[in-house]
Design a protein around this motif. Sequence first.
Motif, PDB file in Angstrom:
ATOM      1  N   THR A  63      -9.128  -3.026  -6.212  1.00  0.00           N
ATOM      2  CA  THR A  63      -9.164  -3.313  -4.776  1.00  0.00           C
ATOM      3  C   THR A  63     -10.594  -3.499  -4.294  1.00  0.00           C
ATOM      4  O   THR A  63     -10.883  -4.396  -3.500  1.00  0.00           O
ATOM      5  CB  THR A  63      -8.482  -2.188  -3.984  1.00  0.00           C
ATOM      6  OG1 THR A  63      -9.171  -0.952  -4.209  1.00  0.00           O
ATOM      7  CG2 THR A  63      -7.038  -2.034  -4.404  1.00  0.00           C
ATOM      8  N   SER A  87      -8.678   9.331  -8.727  1.00  0.00           N
ATOM      9  CA  SER A  87      -8.360   7.963  -8.332  1.00  0.00           C
ATOM     10  C   SER A  87      -7.622   7.258  -9.461  1.00  0.00           C
ATOM     11  O   SER A  87      -8.025   7.368 -10.624  1.00  0.00           O
ATOM     12  CB  SER A  87      -9.633   7.186  -7.998  1.00  0.00           C
ATOM     13  OG  SER A  87     -10.257   7.721  -6.868  1.00  0.00           O
ATOM     14  N   ILE A 103      -7.366   1.332  -8.721  1.00  0.00           N
ATOM     15  CA  ILE A 103      -8.011   1.289  -7.414  1.00  0.00           C
ATOM     16  C   ILE A 103      -9.342   0.543  -7.491  1.00  0.00           C
ATOM     17  O   ILE A 103      -9.834   0.018  -6.488  1.00  0.00           O
ATOM     18  CB  ILE A 103      -8.219   2.719  -6.861  1.00  0.00           C
ATOM     19  CG1 ILE A 103      -8.459   2.672  -5.332  1.00  0.00           C
ATOM     20  CG2 ILE A 103      -9.395   3.399  -7.531  1.00  0.00           C
ATOM     21  CD1 ILE A 103      -7.305   2.149  -4.555  1.00  0.00           C
ATOM     22  N   SER A 107      -8.617   0.782  -0.253  1.00  0.00           N
ATOM     23  CA  SER A 107      -9.582   1.660  -0.926  1.00  0.00           C
ATOM     24  C   SER A 107      -9.900   2.875  -0.058  1.00  0.00           C
ATOM     25  O   SER A 107     -10.022   3.998  -0.570  1.00  0.00           O
ATOM     26  CB  SER A 107     -10.874   0.877  -1.225  1.00  0.00           C
ATOM     27  OG  SER A 107     -10.614  -0.235  -2.043  1.00  0.00           O
ATOM     28  N   PHE A 163      -6.911   5.356  -0.131  1.00  0.00           N
ATOM     29  CA  PHE A 163      -6.893   6.091  -1.394  1.00  0.00           C
ATOM     30  C   PHE A 163      -8.026   7.113  -1.440  1.00  0.00           C
ATOM     31  O   PHE A 163      -7.839   8.234  -1.932  1.00  0.00           O
ATOM     32  CB  PHE A 163      -7.009   5.118  -2.575  1.00  0.00           C
ATOM     33  CG  PHE A 163      -5.696   4.579  -3.036  1.00  0.00           C
ATOM     34  CD1 PHE A 163      -4.913   5.294  -3.924  1.00  0.00           C
ATOM     35  CD2 PHE A 163      -5.219   3.357  -2.582  1.00  0.00           C
ATOM     36  CE1 PHE A 163      -3.696   4.799  -4.356  1.00  0.00           C
ATOM     37  CE2 PHE A 163      -4.000   2.845  -3.010  1.00  0.00           C
ATOM     38  CZ  PHE A 163      -3.230   3.578  -3.894  1.00  0.00           C
ATOM     39  N   THR A 216       0.829  -1.207   0.000  1.00  0.00           N
ATOM     40  CA  THR A 216       0.000   0.000   0.000  1.00  0.00           C
ATOM     41  C   THR A 216       0.862   1.255   0.000  1.00  0.00           C
ATOM     42  O   THR A 216       0.568   2.231  -0.712  1.00  0.00           O
ATOM     43  CB  THR A 216      -0.933  -0.003   1.219  1.00  0.00           C
ATOM     44  OG1 THR A 216      -1.712  -1.203   1.214  1.00  0.00           O
ATOM     45  CG2 THR A 216      -1.859   1.195   1.203  1.00  0.00           C
TER      46      THR A 216
END
Length: 578
Positions: free
Chosen positions: A389, A382, A386, A368, A371, A19
Motif C-alpha cells: 500500500t 504489520s 501492507i 496504511s 493499519f 480495507t
Amino acid sequence: MKRQLSGLIAMVLVFTVATSIFIYEWLHPNVNYPEARDGVLDARDWDFSQQGIIPLRGEWEFYKDQLLTPQDFADQVSDQRTERRFLQVPGGWKGKVSDDGYGAGTYRLRMLVSDLGDYSLRAKKIRMSSHIYMDGQELGGTGQTALSDTGFVPSNFPFFGTVEVKDQTIEIIVQVASYNNVQGGLVQAPEFGRTADVLTRRDNARMADVIVITTLLVFGIYFAGMFRQWRREPYLIFFSLFCWALGIFFSIDNEIVMANLVPSISYLLLQKLLFILPYLAILFFIHYVRIYLSDRSGHWFKGFRWVSYVYLALLILLPNDRLLVLLWPGVLLQVVAFGFIFTSIFRNRHHGVRIYYILLGAFFLIISWIFAQTRYQLALDSPYYIIVTLLLVVLSQSFLMTDRIRGAFLRSERLAQQLLVHDRQKDEFLAKTSHELRTPLHGIINLSETLLENKTTPLAAEHRENIRLLHLIGRRLAGLVNDILDMNRIRYGQLDVQPKPVDLYVSTRFVMETLSIAPIKNGVRLADELPPALPLVLADENRLRQILHNLLENGLKYTDRGTVSISAERRGSCWLFQ
C-alpha cells in the motif's frame, strides 16, 4: 461532471469494503496456535519443523515488583508462590498490575516441547525495558530494568535470543519494567520456534522495512531533484518531503532498522520522532494535493494549519512522559486532514483522470494509516502486504506527476511546432513584404536620381535639396529592406558573397550621405578623410557598405562629443583603414 462524481463515490465504496476485509482477516487469522494455561504452554503436539513459529499467548505467571532470575525459581522461595498471579499475554498493566500501568515485574512461562535442539525467542513489544532468560541461560534484553525509575532505562528495540534446548521443558523468564513513558507489559506475544524459522521471520520483516524505506527515500531524492528543474511546480517539494518523512519514520518503527546504523540512538528521541514524523507526512501530503489541484485555502483550512503548528510545537516542547496526552488529539487532527484531502479531491473532480490517481494515493495512504493505528493500539505485527500500500501511494503519485510532466512536454512540443510554423510564416511575410517594398523604393530612388542629374532642366535650389533628401531616404529604406532579406537568407543558409572590384571611396561617400539624414548629436561631426585616389578593393559591395554603415553608425551613437571620421593610409604593400 455527474459521471466523475459517480466514479469517485464508487471508488470510495470499493476501497472501504476492501480495507474492511483486509483488517478483518488480519485480526482473525485462521491458524489455531496452542495457548498457555496456568503458566504452562504445551507444544508437544506442535511440529515446529513443519508448522513453524508460534506466538506465546495465554496465561503467564507474573510476579509484581520482583525482578527474578532462574536461580530464584530454583530455590523455590515461598514468597514467590504467594505473590504469583497469572496475566494474559499479550496485555498491558493498566488496571491489572497497577492503576496507572507503571511498575516492574517478572513473567514466567514453561514450554513443553517434543524435540530438542536450537530454539529462538523473538520479542518486539516489551514495554519498556526487559531482561530475558531462557532454559536457564541469560540472553540479554533491551534497556535497563529496575524496581524504581532511578535505574530504569527505556528501550523499544526488538529482541532476539537463541538457546540449545536439552530438556523438553523450557523455562522462559522475562523481567519487565516501565516508568514515566509508556504503560508496561508484554503487549505483544513473543514468538518462539526453531532458530532458522525465527531468523527467517526476522529477516523478512527487516527486508520489508528496508524495501519501504529505500523506496521512500529514493523517491524523495528523485522528486527533490525534479523540483530543482521544475521550480514552477512547488507540489514536487512537498511530495518529496512526504516521502522523506515516511522513510525516516519507518526506519525507527517496527524492526527499527535505524538501530543497526545508530545503536546508541536515544529512546526519548525515537519516541518524539514517532509522534512527529507521521503527522508531518500527512501535512506534507495535504499540501501536495492542494497545490497540485490549485485548491484555494479557505478559513477552515487556515485554522487547521495553525492548530497543526501548535500541535507540532507541543510535541517538540513537552517532555516525553506527557506525549501520550497528545496521542488521541493527534489522531483526530489526522482524520480532519484526510477530510480536507477528500474535500479538495471532490471539489476539483473536473481535473479528469488525474483526480483518480490522487484518490488512489489518498486511499492507499489511509489504508496504511489505519493499519498503523490498529497495529499500535493492539500491538500487532504489520502484515507483509501492507508494504504494497505504501509503495502504491508513491507509485500512483509518480505516475500522476509523470503524466503531468509528459503532458507539459507534449504541450511544449506542440507550442514549439506552432512557433516554428508562425516563424516560417513571419519569414515568408517579411520576404514578400520586402520584395513588394523594393519595387516602389527603386522607383523613388531612380526617379529622384534622374531629377537630380537632369542638366537640361535643372531643379531650383530649394527643390533640389528636398529631392536629394528624398533620394537619400529611399536609399536608406532600400538598405533596410535588403538587410531584412539578408537576415532571412542567413537563417536558411542562402546568403551568397559575390566579391568584385569595388571603389572604396564611392562606397564610403554613399554610406556617409545615407547617414547624413539621421539625427546627429550636438557636438559630434561626421568626417570623410579618405584620399580620393584609392585603389579598388576585392569585396562584396553590399556587405562592405553594411560593415561601413554599422561602424560609422555605432561611432555616432556612442560618441558624446568630437569627430567620427574614416581615413586610410598606405603601409608598405597594404592599406590601413581606420
